[in-house]
Design an enzyme around this catalytic site. Structure first.
Site, PDB file in Angstrom:
ATOM      1  N   HIS B  49       6.774  26.602   8.052  1.00 30.37           N
ATOM      2  CA  HIS B  49       7.957  25.955   8.643  1.00 30.37           C
ATOM      3  C   HIS B  49       8.021  26.222  10.135  1.00 30.37           C
ATOM      4  O   HIS B  49       7.745  27.341  10.577  1.00 30.37           O
ATOM      5  CB  HIS B  49       9.235  26.495   7.995  1.00 30.37           C
ATOM      6  CG  HIS B  49       9.392  26.081   6.566  1.00 30.37           C
ATOM      7  ND1 HIS B  49       9.773  24.821   6.203  1.00 30.37           N
ATOM      8  CD2 HIS B  49       9.223  26.772   5.408  1.00 30.37           C
ATOM      9  CE1 HIS B  49       9.837  24.746   4.876  1.00 30.37           C
ATOM     10  NE2 HIS B  49       9.507  25.913   4.366  1.00 30.37           N
ATOM     11  N   SER B 335      12.255  31.432   1.086  1.00 36.12           N
ATOM     12  CA  SER B 335      11.690  30.563   2.106  1.00 36.12           C
ATOM     13  C   SER B 335      12.488  30.764   3.393  1.00 36.12           C
ATOM     14  O   SER B 335      13.709  30.907   3.329  1.00 36.12           O
ATOM     15  CB  SER B 335      11.791  29.110   1.648  1.00 36.12           C
ATOM     16  OG  SER B 335      11.088  28.284   2.537  1.00 36.12           O
TER      17      SER B 335
HETATM   18  C1  LIG Z   1       9.551  27.080  -4.895  1.00 37.88           C
HETATM   19  C2  LIG Z   1       9.298  27.826  -3.639  1.00 37.88           C
HETATM   20  C3  LIG Z   1       8.935  27.158  -2.484  1.00 37.88           C
HETATM   21  C4  LIG Z   1       8.698  27.855  -1.304  1.00 37.88           C
HETATM   22  N1  LIG Z   1       8.249  27.180  -0.220  1.00 37.88           N
HETATM   23  C5  LIG Z   1       7.962  27.871   0.912  1.00 37.88           C
HETATM   24  C6  LIG Z   1       7.407  27.230   2.034  1.00 37.88           C
HETATM   25  O1  LIG Z   1       7.074  26.044   1.974  1.00 37.88           O
HETATM   26  N2  LIG Z   1       7.223  27.922   3.175  1.00 37.88           N
HETATM   27  C7  LIG Z   1       7.549  29.235   3.244  1.00 37.88           C
HETATM   28  O2  LIG Z   1       7.377  29.801   4.312  1.00 37.88           O
HETATM   29  N3  LIG Z   1       8.015  29.889   2.181  1.00 37.88           N
HETATM   30  C8  LIG Z   1       8.218  29.240   1.018  1.00 37.88           C
HETATM   31  N4  LIG Z   1       8.681  29.896  -0.067  1.00 37.88           N
HETATM   32  C9  LIG Z   1       8.920  31.311   0.023  1.00 37.88           C
HETATM   33  C10 LIG Z   1       7.634  32.130  -0.092  1.00 37.88           C
HETATM   34  O3  LIG Z   1       6.818  31.619  -1.120  1.00 37.88           O
HETATM   35  C11 LIG Z   1       8.010  33.542  -0.406  1.00 37.88           C
HETATM   36  O4  LIG Z   1       8.962  33.968   0.511  1.00 37.88           O
HETATM   37  C12 LIG Z   1       6.837  34.497  -0.310  1.00 37.88           C
HETATM   38  O5  LIG Z   1       5.747  34.045  -1.098  1.00 37.88           O
HETATM   39  C13 LIG Z   1       7.296  35.831  -0.761  1.00 37.88           C
HETATM   40  O6  LIG Z   1       6.230  36.712  -0.796  1.00 37.88           O
HETATM   41  P1  LIG Z   1       6.445  38.150  -1.403  1.00 37.88           P
HETATM   42  O7  LIG Z   1       5.187  38.863  -1.149  1.00 37.88           O
HETATM   43  O8  LIG Z   1       7.704  38.708  -0.910  1.00 37.88           O
HETATM   44  O9  LIG Z   1       6.703  37.916  -2.956  1.00 37.88           O
HETATM   45  P2  LIG Z   1       5.695  37.633  -4.168  1.00 37.88           P
HETATM   46  O10 LIG Z   1       4.612  36.724  -3.797  1.00 37.88           O
HETATM   47  O11 LIG Z   1       6.529  37.263  -5.329  1.00 37.88           O
HETATM   48  O12 LIG Z   1       5.022  39.046  -4.411  1.00 37.88           O
HETATM   49  C14 LIG Z   1       5.704  40.109  -4.994  1.00 37.88           C
HETATM   50  C15 LIG Z   1       4.680  40.938  -5.716  1.00 37.88           C
HETATM   51  O13 LIG Z   1       5.266  42.127  -6.163  1.00 37.88           O
HETATM   52  C16 LIG Z   1       4.753  42.457  -7.423  1.00 37.88           C
HETATM   53  N5  LIG Z   1       5.676  43.344  -8.109  1.00 37.88           N
HETATM   54  C17 LIG Z   1       6.906  43.047  -8.551  1.00 37.88           C
HETATM   55  N6  LIG Z   1       7.452  44.122  -9.133  1.00 37.88           N
HETATM   56  C18 LIG Z   1       6.533  45.115  -9.071  1.00 37.88           C
HETATM   57  C19 LIG Z   1       6.516  46.465  -9.532  1.00 37.88           C
HETATM   58  N7  LIG Z   1       7.549  46.993 -10.181  1.00 37.88           N
HETATM   59  N8  LIG Z   1       5.406  47.204  -9.314  1.00 37.88           N
HETATM   60  C20 LIG Z   1       4.337  46.672  -8.638  1.00 37.88           C
HETATM   61  N9  LIG Z   1       4.314  45.394  -8.214  1.00 37.88           N
HETATM   62  C21 LIG Z   1       5.409  44.632  -8.426  1.00 37.88           C
HETATM   63  C22 LIG Z   1       4.617  41.095  -8.088  1.00 37.88           C
HETATM   64  O14 LIG Z   1       3.725  41.123  -9.185  1.00 37.88           O
HETATM   65  C23 LIG Z   1       4.137  40.241  -6.928  1.00 37.88           C
HETATM   66  O15 LIG Z   1       2.723  40.195  -6.870  1.00 37.88           O
HETATM   67  C24 LIG Z   1       8.884  29.236  -1.264  1.00 37.88           C
HETATM   68  C25 LIG Z   1       9.211  29.899  -2.448  1.00 37.88           C
HETATM   69  C26 LIG Z   1       9.371  29.219  -3.626  1.00 37.88           C
HETATM   70  C27 LIG Z   1       9.625  29.964  -4.884  1.00 37.88           C
END
Ligand SMILES: Cc1cc2nc3c(=O)[nH]c(=O)nc-3n(C[C@H](O)[C@H](O)[C@H](O)COP(=O)(O)OP(=O)(O)OC[C@H]3O[C@@H](n4cnc5c(N)ncnc54)[C@H](O)[C@@H]3O)c2cc1C
Ligand SMILES: Cc1cc2nc3c(=O)[nH]c(=O)nc-3n(C[C@H](O)[C@H](O)[C@H](O)COP(=O)(O)OP(=O)(O)OC[C@H]3O[C@@H](n4cnc5c(N)ncnc54)[C@H](O)[C@@H]3O)c2cc1C
Lengths: 417, 477
Positions: B49, B335
């Protein structure tokens, strides 16, 4: 650059028959390119009986049927490149292929036959909602695991779609000790051959739910269950008709799509109804010197027809190499009349044939019917049938003298009597 | 005792590991699944974005805009598919026109470069399939599309090459404060670390509550999609958003870096943050809303549906802060979390330093990565690659033209896959129109051969997703 009179892409029944027919007509530099490690195509995983009733007048298994052709090849000097994938064909009939043995090759063909077969439609193509667990397979993938690699894919099965592969797999899984709970078909009729409905479902008391579909798949790791609902005339699920099945596997037999990436890349004219190339009476595509046959042109239910069609393509490729381009005086375009979803060929050059063989499919189940071939308002031929069904491909022969009378367009339609 | 333990290996955890791997410190990443990037990071819209959406002055605004800058650089260095194709926010009536203006001013305030308001006709000139109803649009040239899981993979792979330890199937179940830092209970035993970073996505609330008083609430929200065949990929040139309105955020239509077309997402609160199934209603709402942008769009070319789970929360902003001594939350990352991820990671480094962790830069470390993507090579390059390693001459995935060479390479990379979908995420086999129907069994065989995993134990994806239940009668004999 390696040069051939004919390069056949795909070594399934279509490619094999085409190569042999071209050889019989006198071509001596022929190459079959096959991406798999053996010839035979999809037949290799069809270990059931029922192949060759028309062509060999006996019942063979898929591998046996293919084996006959592979055997015949041995008496020829047709070259075969296995484990070799064609990546591209150009409009100049250059064939780009890669393999472990020979690396990147550019081959030149005086003629080319496309015989790449088809692939199965998947869950995504029909948008079944629900979880995305393991245990959802296309029937052909399950067939490959089972018949070629010796692994079971599940114990309690629901099959979506009543195409032939699904029906065959219902029986196969049952014989392997699995329980097939249901075969679910969204249309009000089966998409498969009647003999398969009887021999694969009825003989094993497997219920066939017509006008039903899977509306939900549940499961975290593996499939745990599905919901099946009845659908209305517009194929929308009817609330309140849900049935639940506890199963660990869903097999999809929801149609085949001709594999025409290479054809499209070469910008060969396609027919959106068949998803295959538009072909002439001799299976030539709109690109001169390039022919197509078998499932890559339209989905066949019987391999015997694939063989017949492919031999025609092989002979035509030989004629092209030996005599040059066909005469297209008096070109006739075939149109789909009432009840007909497509015809193959789509174009006929009367000067080029004795009898034009026309394949087509109908869009509904009919009792006693007449197939009518019209030139404008004049009926030029009719054929009686006791029964017509979308699952069974129809075939008619149009004799030359009839074609000579026809105008530039012929319409094939059906009328239920 | 590690200096830092990162909990969760989505794009945020991976980016944090990557940034820390360039500093003098010991890092362990604890991930509950058998692979990285299996949460929100693998199922989202895949958009970088531009940054006109977040309220000015928020962390979200700052980290989003900074994230875009970093993405441009990182994707080049780490060989991650990324295309800066710009985005349009489409207005369909006068109210929308006003929203477009508001977004423009917000974007300018956030420091988003190159913003421009264009007329409906101009928008249609750039996007021929656009609805006649479009009245104006906000053009943001710095927006782009990315392969989101590859982004995370590239960063964690490089981090591992720089010495970061990744432990998979290692779920964190408890956190205890010790004199030296934290004692972390996991399903694979106890891990000691001086500092903890919470990057657990939709589970970040649970992890936070293990270390500190409850401070926020995650409200998982599901987004469902259609993915269309490559033959549909050309229907859009840029990312096409609908104007947010009283009726909701609308859906987007965009090409993907793989050349497909993505349509979605829906938005529904979900009970279970791990349940990423699709629903008939959700998919129907996507189809209905997308019609507004492209009335002629059909779904004949659909090859897959999927859903992702947003880590929405009761917070308006990202929850990026120190919540207990030596405990850093990177939570509530909804997001534009994908866009902001590397900037969030930079922030984490600053927060850790603030907590007293000295993080001098490493004298030497790896910051680049190169892959062979056979399909993208020229004829001469293909010939050369096969000459070097004949396995590149065997095409395994026919839809995407992925070779055995690429698959074998992925199986021996620093974070090797252990499942068919793991190979799909790394090498691309099975992403195409037949969705692995053809190559699935062949990929399984290669995994079995290369990693010594018996076929009957082969997984489609995460633990429990076994594809086979045993051998057939004939094979048993
Ligand atoms: C439908 C949708 C559309 C989106 N579109 C966009 C977009 O177009 N552009 C954008 O910038 N963002 C977008 N986002 C947001 C973006 O995808 C997320 O903000 C980002 O992927 C988050 O990354 P993360 O690493 O925080 O979470 P995640 O990718 O969910 O990673 C979290 C990790 O933690 C692990 N975990 C959880 N609990 C534990 C535990 N107790 N012990 C060990 N490991 C654990 C999980 O297994 C997972 O691998 C979108 C999100 C969604 C759902
Ligand atoms: C499960 C199943 C059950 C059937 N049951 C019956 C039955 O009982 N009786 C009956 O008569 N018929 C049956 N049929 C129908 C019959 O088998 C098919 O119609 C026939 O096999 C089609 O032949 P083909 O050569 O066109 O395609 P295929 O057999 O699919 O062969 C195509 C070949 O082309 C190769 N190829 C594709 N692309 C490339 C490329 N780019 N480079 C190199 N090689 C390539 C493929 O590897 C393949 O070997 C069945 C079919 C199936 C799938």
């Amino acid at each position: 650059m390696n040069h051939y009179e004919l390069i056949v892409i795909g070594g399934g029944p279509a490619g094999l028959a085409a190569a042999l027919a071209a050889y019989e007509q006198g071509l001596r530099k022929i190459l079959i390119v096959e991406r798999d490690k053996e010839l035979g195509g999809i037949l290799n995983q069809c270990i059931h009986n029922g192949f060759g009733l028309h062509h060999f007048k006996e019942e063979l298994t898929g591998p046996e049927y293919a084996g006959r052709f592979v055997e015949m090849l041995k008496d020829t000097n047709v070259e075969v490149a296995l484990d070799t994938m064609v990546l591209e064909i150009t409009r100049e009939r250059e064939v780009h292929a890669v393999s472990v043995a020979k690396g990147y090759q550019v081959l030149k063909g005086d003629s080319v036959i496309l015989a790449m077969g088809c692939r199965e439609r998947t869950r995504g193509a029909i948008a079944i909602p629900g979880d995305r667990p393991a245990g959802v397979f296309t029937a052909g993938t399950a067939q490959r695991y089972l018949n070629m690699e010796g692994y079971m894919v599940g114990r309690r099965i629901v099959i979506l779609g009543s195409g032939d592969i699904g029906l065959i797999m219902a029986r196969r899984m049952t014989l392997e000790g699995a329980k097939v709970l249901a075969c679910v078909e969204v249309m009000p009729y089966s998409g498969g051959l009647n003999r398969n409905i009887v021999q694969c479902l009825q003989d094993y008391d497997i219920p066939l739910y017509l006008s039903h579909t899977i509306t939900d798949i549940r499961g975290k790791g593996r499939v745990e269950g599905v919901t099946v609902s009845q659908v209305d005339a517009r194929r929308n699920p009817i609330p309140g008709t849900e049935m639940h099945f506890d199963c660990d596997t869903v097999l999809l037999s929801v149609g085949l799509i001709p594999e025409n990436e290479l054809t499209r890349q070469a910008e060969i004219t396609m027919d959106p109804r068949t998803n295959g190339a538009v072909v002439y009476e001799n299976m030539e595509t709109a690109l001169p010197g390039v022919f197509a046959c078998g499932n890559v042109v339209h989905v066949h239910d019987l391999v015997d027809f694939v063989t017949a069609e492919s031999m025609r393509a092989g002979r035509a490729a030989a004629a092209y190499v030996q005599k040059g381009e066909a005469d297209d005086a008096g070109l006739i375009t075939l149109k789909n009349g009432d009840g007909v979803t497509y015809t193959v060929p789509q174009r006929i050059r009367p000067g080029n044939v004795e009898n034009a063989e026309v394949f087509f499919r109908v869009n509904r189940v009919c009792g006693a019917s007449e197939i009518r071939v019209m030139s404008g308002d004049t009926q030029i031929a009719k054929f009686k049938r006791a029964h017509l069904a979308p699952g069974e491909m129809e075939r008619i022969m149009l004799p030359k003298k009839l074609l000579e009378k026809a105008g530039s367009e012929l319409t094939v339609g059906i009328v239920e009597l | 005792m590690f200096d830092v333990a990162i909990i969760g290996c989505g794009v945020v955890g991976a980016a944090t590991a990557f940034m820390l791997s360039q500093r003098e410190c010991s890092v362990v990443v604890l991930e509950k699944e058998n692979d990285v990037a299996t949460g929100a990071t693998r199922a989202n819209s895949a958009i970088i974005h531009a940054g006109y959406d977040p309220e000015p002055g928020t962390k979200m605004a700052r980290l989003n805009v900074r994230g875009v800058e970093l993405a441009q650089k990182l994707c080049k260095e780490l060989d991650v598919p990324y295309i800066q194709n710009g985005s349009l926010v489409l207005a369909f009536d006068e109210t929308d026109d006003k929203t477009v203006e508001k977004l423009y001013h917000r974007g300018v305030e956030n420091g988003v470069p190159g913003l421009e308001i264009i007329s409906g006709d101009e928008a249609r000139k750039r996007e021929p399939n656009l609805s006649k109803q479009v009245t104006s649009a906000l053009w943001a040239p710095s927006a782009g599309i990315i392969n989101p899981w590859e982004y995370a993979l590239a960063m964690i792979e490089t981090a591992v090459r720089n010495g970061v330890e990744l432990r998979r199937e290692c779920a964190v179940t408890g956190l205890n404060k010790t004199d030296a830092g934290w004692s972390i209970e996991t399903t694979k035993g106890t891990v000691e670390a001086k500092y903890v970073v919470n990057a657990a996505g939709v589970h970040s609330e649970e992890i936070h509550n293990m270390a500190a008083e409850p401070a926020f609430k995650i409200i998982p929200n599901r987004g469902e999609y259609y993915l269309m065949d490559k033959s549909d990929g050309g229907r859009a040139n840029s990312v096409l958003f609908q104007c947010p309105s009283a009726a909701g955020k609308g859906v987007l239509i965009s090409p993907t870096v793989g050349g497909n077309l993505i349509v979605g997402p829906s938005a529904d609160n979900a009970e279970d943050g791990d349940c990423v199934g699709t629903t008939a209603a959700g998919l129907a709402s996507v189809r209905e809303k997308a019609m507004k942008t492209m009335p002629d769009l059909t779904y004949r070319g659909a090859i897959r549906n999927f859903a992702g789970m947003r880590a929405n929360s009761d917070q308006a902003d990202f929850f990026v802060q120190v919540s207990a001594p030596g405990f850093v939350d990177l939570a509530c990352i909804k997001s534009p979390g994908l866009s902001a991820a590397p900037a969030i990671a930079e922030e984490a480094v600053v927060l850790l330093e603030g907590e007293g962790l000295a993080l001098p830069a490493k004298a030497e470390c790896i910051t680049t990565r190169r892959r062979i993507i056979f399909n993208e090579l020229t004829q001469e390059e293909k010939a050369k690659v096969i000459a070097g390693n004949p396995l590149y001459g065997r095409v395994i995935c026919r839809c995407e033209t992925i070779t055995e060479g690429e698959i074998v390479h992925s199986l021996h990379c620093p974070v090797p896959p252990v499942s068919i979908d793991g190979v799909k995420r790394r090498a691309g086999a099975g992403l195409g129109r037949c969705q692995g129907g053809f190559c699935g069994p062949r990929v399984a065989e290669i995994i079995a051969r290369e990693l010594g995993i018996p076929m009957v134990d082969m997984l489609k994806d995460t633990a429990g997703t076994n594809i086979l239940i045993g051998e057939t009668k004939q094979k048993n004999k």
